[in-house]
Design a protein around this motif. Structure first.
Motif, short mmCIF file in Angstrom:
data_model
loop_
_atom_site.label_atom_id
_atom_site.label_comp_id
_atom_site.label_asym_id
_atom_site.label_seq_id
_atom_site.Cartn_x
_atom_site.Cartn_y
_atom_site.Cartn_z
N GLY A 167 0.81 -1.21 0.00
CA GLY A 167 0.00 0.00 0.00
C GLY A 167 0.84 1.26 0.00
N ILE A 168 0.16 2.36 -0.19
CA ILE A 168 0.81 3.68 -0.15
C ILE A 168 -0.03 4.60 0.71
N GLU A 169 0.65 5.40 1.52
CA GLU A 169 0.00 6.46 2.28
C GLU A 169 0.62 7.78 1.86
N ALA A 170 -0.22 8.72 1.45
CA ALA A 170 0.25 10.05 1.04
C ALA A 170 -0.48 11.09 1.87
N LYS A 171 0.26 12.12 2.28
CA LYS A 171 -0.33 13.21 3.06
C LYS A 171 -0.23 14.51 2.26
N TYR A 172 -1.32 15.25 2.30
CA TYR A 172 -1.34 16.57 1.67
C TYR A 172 -1.73 17.57 2.75
N ILE A 173 -0.86 18.55 3.00
CA ILE A 173 -1.07 19.54 4.07
C ILE A 173 -1.56 20.84 3.46
N MET A 174 -2.62 21.38 4.06
CA MET A 174 -3.20 22.66 3.63
C MET A 174 -2.93 23.67 4.75
N ARG A 175 -2.17 24.71 4.42
CA ARG A 175 -1.73 25.66 5.44
C ARG A 175 -2.60 26.91 5.53
N THR A 176 -3.46 27.13 4.56
CA THR A 176 -4.32 28.32 4.56
C THR A 176 -5.75 27.92 4.18
N PRO A 177 -6.72 28.76 4.52
CA PRO A 177 -8.10 28.48 4.08
C PRO A 177 -8.21 28.41 2.55
N ARG A 178 -7.39 29.16 1.85
CA ARG A 178 -7.39 29.11 0.38
C ARG A 178 -6.92 27.74 -0.12
N ASP A 179 -5.87 27.18 0.52
CA ASP A 179 -5.40 25.84 0.18
C ASP A 179 -6.50 24.80 0.43
N TRP A 180 -7.22 24.95 1.55
CA TRP A 180 -8.31 24.04 1.90
C TRP A 180 -9.40 24.09 0.84
N ASP A 181 -9.80 25.29 0.44
CA ASP A 181 -10.85 25.45 -0.57
C ASP A 181 -10.43 24.84 -1.90
N ARG A 182 -9.19 25.05 -2.30
CA ARG A 182 -8.69 24.49 -3.56
C ARG A 182 -8.70 22.97 -3.51
N PHE A 183 -8.25 22.40 -2.38
CA PHE A 183 -8.24 20.95 -2.22
C PHE A 183 -9.66 20.39 -2.28
N MET A 184 -10.61 21.06 -1.64
CA MET A 184 -11.99 20.58 -1.62
C MET A 184 -12.61 20.63 -3.02
N ARG A 185 -12.23 21.62 -3.82
CA ARG A 185 -12.71 21.66 -5.21
C ARG A 185 -12.19 20.45 -5.99
N PHE A 186 -10.89 20.12 -5.78
CA PHE A 186 -10.35 18.94 -6.44
C PHE A 186 -11.10 17.69 -5.98
N MET A 187 -11.29 17.53 -4.68
CA MET A 187 -11.93 16.33 -4.15
C MET A 187 -13.37 16.20 -4.64
N GLU A 188 -14.06 17.31 -4.77
CA GLU A 188 -15.43 17.25 -5.29
C GLU A 188 -15.43 16.73 -6.73
N ARG A 189 -14.52 17.24 -7.54
CA ARG A 189 -14.41 16.77 -8.93
C ARG A 189 -14.00 15.31 -8.98
N TYR A 190 -13.02 14.93 -8.17
CA TYR A 190 -12.53 13.54 -8.15
C TYR A 190 -13.64 12.59 -7.68
N ALA A 191 -14.37 12.99 -6.65
CA ALA A 191 -15.46 12.17 -6.14
C ALA A 191 -16.56 12.00 -7.19
N ASN A 192 -16.94 13.08 -7.84
CA ASN A 192 -17.97 13.00 -8.88
C ASN A 192 -17.52 12.12 -10.03
N SER A 193 -16.27 12.21 -10.39
CA SER A 193 -15.72 11.43 -11.50
C SER A 193 -15.65 9.93 -11.20
N ASN A 194 -15.46 9.60 -9.91
CA ASN A 194 -15.26 8.20 -9.53
C ASN A 194 -16.42 7.62 -8.72
#
Length: 178
Positions: free
Chosen positions: A144-171
């Motif tokens: 297995g693989i474990e990867a961590k992505y750290i979000m240091r600002t609210p802007r980073d969090w929002d950008r990550f959540m936009r990616f996850m929404e697209r990834y979730a919808n796609s899969n």
């Protein structure tokens, strides 16, 4: 694809045909053998109706619609869907996403393609990267693989959540609150 359809048929665009400017849309771009691009191109042209077509100037706006994907080796998409856990600080200023992949497909192709170089989350806005990637081995074999992505600002969090929404919808994924 939903963005493409809603843009092509929106009322704001449909009424422009009787104005001097019109918007023409879209064509599909197929993945070529030498490219990892897997999406659609939306081309919008603005033309001026004139009697002298030879002097006509056309400007184009192209928007790339990229299928969201995860990669460990640039250019090689990961086929395994991860288990993702999110944490966020109480004040909401930072957070962390932990991705766990059981038997990821990168182990099958890493010998042919190359070594794992990082963790890449790719969508139409760009690429989110992390180098915090750890492989887990059982009896000397990769498990297995474990990867961590750290979000240091609210802007980073929002950008990550936009990616996850697209990834979730796609899969076909959904959010489960623990």
């Amino acid at each position: 694809m939903a963005t493409l359809q809603s843009l092509a048929f929106s009322p704001a665009l449909s009424h422009t045909s009787h104005h001097p400017r019109s918007l023409l849309a879209s064509r599909i771009v197929h993945q070529s053998a030498g490219s990892s691009f897997n999406g659609q191109r939306l081309c919008l042209s603005r033309s001026r109706f004139t009697t002298n077509i030879k002097n006509q100037k056309v400007s184009r706006l192209c928007i790339m619609m990229v299928q969201p994907k995860i990669q460990f080796i640039q250019g090689t998409d990961e086929q395994t869907i991860p288990d993702v856990k999110l944490t966020k600080s109480r004040d909401g200023t930072n957070g962390m996403a932990i991705f766990r992949f059981d038997q990821p497909s990168v182990f099958d192709s890493s010998g042919e393609v190359g070594d794992i170089t990082g963790f890449y989350m790719i969508d139409e806005e760009g690429v989110l990267t992390s180098v915090d990637v750890n492989a887990k081995f059982v009896n000397g074999k990769p498990a297995g693989i474990e990867a961590k992505y750290i979000m240091r600002t609210p802007r980073d969090w929002d950008r990550f959540m936009r990616f996850m929404e697209r990834y979730a919808n796609s899969n076909g994924l959904q959010f489960v609150k623990s």
